[in-house]
Structures are given as C-alpha cells and as structure tokens.
Design an enzyme around this catalytic site. Structure first.
Site: not given
Ligand code: APR
Length: 311
Positions: A14, A83, A120, A176
């Site tokens: 990311v 994850r 994060s 989220h």
C-alpha cells in the site's frame, strides 16, 4: 511555489503504491519510511528513476528514520501487518496497535502540524490509536476506508448496469469491516436513485460483495491484501486536501455527537480541504440505516475498548 512534503510510513504494497501514485501526480515530494533496512531507499530510487519516462519532477527518498520526514504537510500511516487468508481485520488489532502507536509518536514529534491519514487495519481502531497517541486535533486526523469502500461499491454497480463508473455516486457509512453500511437509498446513477434501476436482491448481493470486498481480494492474492484501489483512495484524499478542493468523501472521522456516536472514528461523509476535515455532514437516516450504523459503531467501540487496554 515550493512543493508540499508527504511522508508515507510503511513501504509495503500500500505504501509504495501510494508513493508512486503521489509522485506521478506531482502532488508533492515524498519521504518513504520503513523499518526494513535499505528497502524503502531501493523502492524510492526505483520510483525516482521512472520520473524521466513518466515526466514528473516530484522527488522521492527512502529512509529508516524520521529525520527526513521533518515538517511534513501530510503523513500517511500504512505500516502494519496485512491480512492473510482467513485472518479478519480484527485479528490484526494487537500487532498493528503496537506498530501504529510507535509510528504516531514519531510523526507527532517530527511533524507536529501534519495532517495524518491512517490506512493500517483494523482501520477505525488504528485511527483511534493514532489520535490518542498524537493528540492531533480532530480535523487533522482521519482514516482512509470510505473512499475505497465506495469505489468498490461503484465498481460492482457499474459492472452490473454496464455504465461508466463515473456515473455512479456511491454512498457508504460506518466502520471499515463486516458491519460497513453501503446505502442503496443514497446511491445514484447519473442522478437516478439506484433503487429504481435494480431489483432489491441484486442490490443486496452487490452490497454484500462490497462489504466482503477486502476479503475477496485477500482470498485471490493469497499472500497479502488489496493495495491498488486502497492507494488510489488515499491519493484522492491527499489531492482533495492539498488542492483545497472541499470535496465531500466518506472518511473515518472522530464523531462527537454526530449520528449519536461519541468519541469514535467511524466512516461518515466529510468535507476535505486544506485544513483537513472541514465539516462532518449529518445526513438523515431511516430506522434501518440508523440501526445498521449503530451496529457498526458498536463493533468499532469493542475494538477501541481493547485498544485502550493495550496503550
Ligand atoms: N515502521 C515502519 N514500517 C513498518 C513498521 C514500523 N514500525 N512495522 C512494519 N512496517 C512495514 C513493513 O516492514 C512492511 O514493509 O510496513 C509494511 C507493510 O507492508 P505490507 O506487508 O506490504 O502490507 P500492505 O499490503 O502495504 O498493508 C499495510 O494497510 O490496508 C492495510 O490491512 C493493511 O494494515 C495493512 C496496511
């Protein structure tokens, strides 16, 4: 006009993709930070060397410390563990709380006036961590989730309706995670309510796919989580701030009474401009939407209570 300074912490998927997009758009000079020796330096140099081909002059450097990040205008926290298949965002809570805490302390020291964007996961709880540690005023701290969730929702609707993604105005609220609240009532296609265009079962299926959007990518990638759409979403937020666009986007913002939520970061529509979050919009919700948002905020609260015991 001198260039803005943007720090990206975490030079993984990311972070590095965000850095690449930022310099390609010449939104500022970028400092890429990671704990891994040489890796951020290598990625930064590689991105810098694309400049002559892609025609950008923004500079980018990599580092393992905070010296070079001093007085950044914007700091983006992407550091953390991603994850793995089968792992929920919440499993990440413990490890990432420690990481985000350390990073936020460093940013608060080196760039006390920065606007902080947290990426994060678990997102809403990590934004809470960064806020508690940095003590930045609430307009200068936010989490990136809603822009990504709305982008996924828009993608699936455009696929279903076979229209341009640009015609979709998707509306998403809440945390989220599995409890996010994509609103079909406030989502429109070229101004037409989407509920008039698709039957309820199709909409429900698309809402479910949106909620599970992160997990869908995780199960395909096998070795990590999404980063192209997440980085694009971060860059939209940075652009809105640096260009003072006053753009209305969903962000994880500190609610203090709005939507009957108090003291939690939850996804709500905000106005993003030069000051950061310049306004939170409170939209009228029906009973079903209010209940779904409450469930989502309650789930965020549980995580924040766990975080409180870790800090
Ligand atoms: N300081 C700086 N960088 C750190 C630190 C730290 N304390 N701890 C870990 N990192 C770095 C890692 O070395 C790694 O390079 O963070 C980077 C994370 O990169 P990836 O593992 O590729 O994870 P990514 O896919 O980028 O996801 C980052 O964003 O979307 C969320 O759920 C995702 O929490 C995850 C985060």
């Amino acid at each position: 006009m001198s260039r803005k300074k943007i720090t990206v912490i975490g030079a993984g998927n990311v972070g590095a993709t965000t850095a690449q997009r930022l310099v390609e758009k010449e939104l500022g000079n970028v400092v890429l930070v990671d704990i891994l020796q040489d890796m951020p330096q290598g990625k930064a140099l590689d991105i810098l060397e694309s400049g002559p081909v892609y025609s950008y002059d923004s500079e980018i450097i990599g580092t393992n410390g905070y010296e070079e990040t001093k007085d950044s205008d914007i700091a983006i926290i992407t550091s953390g563990v991603a994850r793995k298949p089968g792992m929920s965002r919440d499993d990440l809570l413990k490890i990432n709380t420690g990481i985000v805490k350390g990073v936020a302390e460093n940013i608060a020291k080196s760039s006390p006036n920065a606007i902080l964007i947290v990426v994060s996961n678990p997102l809403d709880a990590m934004t809470y961590v960064a806020h508690k540690v940095s003590r930045f005023p609430k307009h200068r701290i936010m989490g990136m989730a809603g822009v990504l969730d709305a982008a996924r929702f828009s993608t699936f609707l455009a696929m279903e309706l076979k229209v341009s993604v640009e015609n979709i105005q998707a509306f998403v609220l809440g945390g989220h995670g599995d409890t996010m609240v994509p609103s079909t009532r406030y989502t429109t296609v070229a101004g037409v309510p989407v509920e008039e265009l698709l039957p309820k079962e199709r909409l429900n299926a698309i809402v479910k796919r949106t909620r599970d959007g992160g997990a869908e990518i995780v199960s395909l990638l096998k070795t990590g989580s999404a980063f192209y759409a997440p980085s694009a979403a971060v860059v939209e937020m940075v652009e809105a701030i640096l260009k003072d666009k006053k753009k209305i986007v969903p962000c994880a913002a500190l609610c203090e009474g709005e939507y009957n939520i108090d003291g939690l970061f939850v996804g709500v529509p905000v106005k993003l401009g030069a000051k950061g979050i310049e306004q939170i919009f409170e939209i009228a919700l029906n009973d079903e939407e209010s209940a779904a948002l409450k469930r989502s905020a309650d789930a965020v609260k549980v995580l924040c209570e766990q975080v409180d015991t870790l800090l």
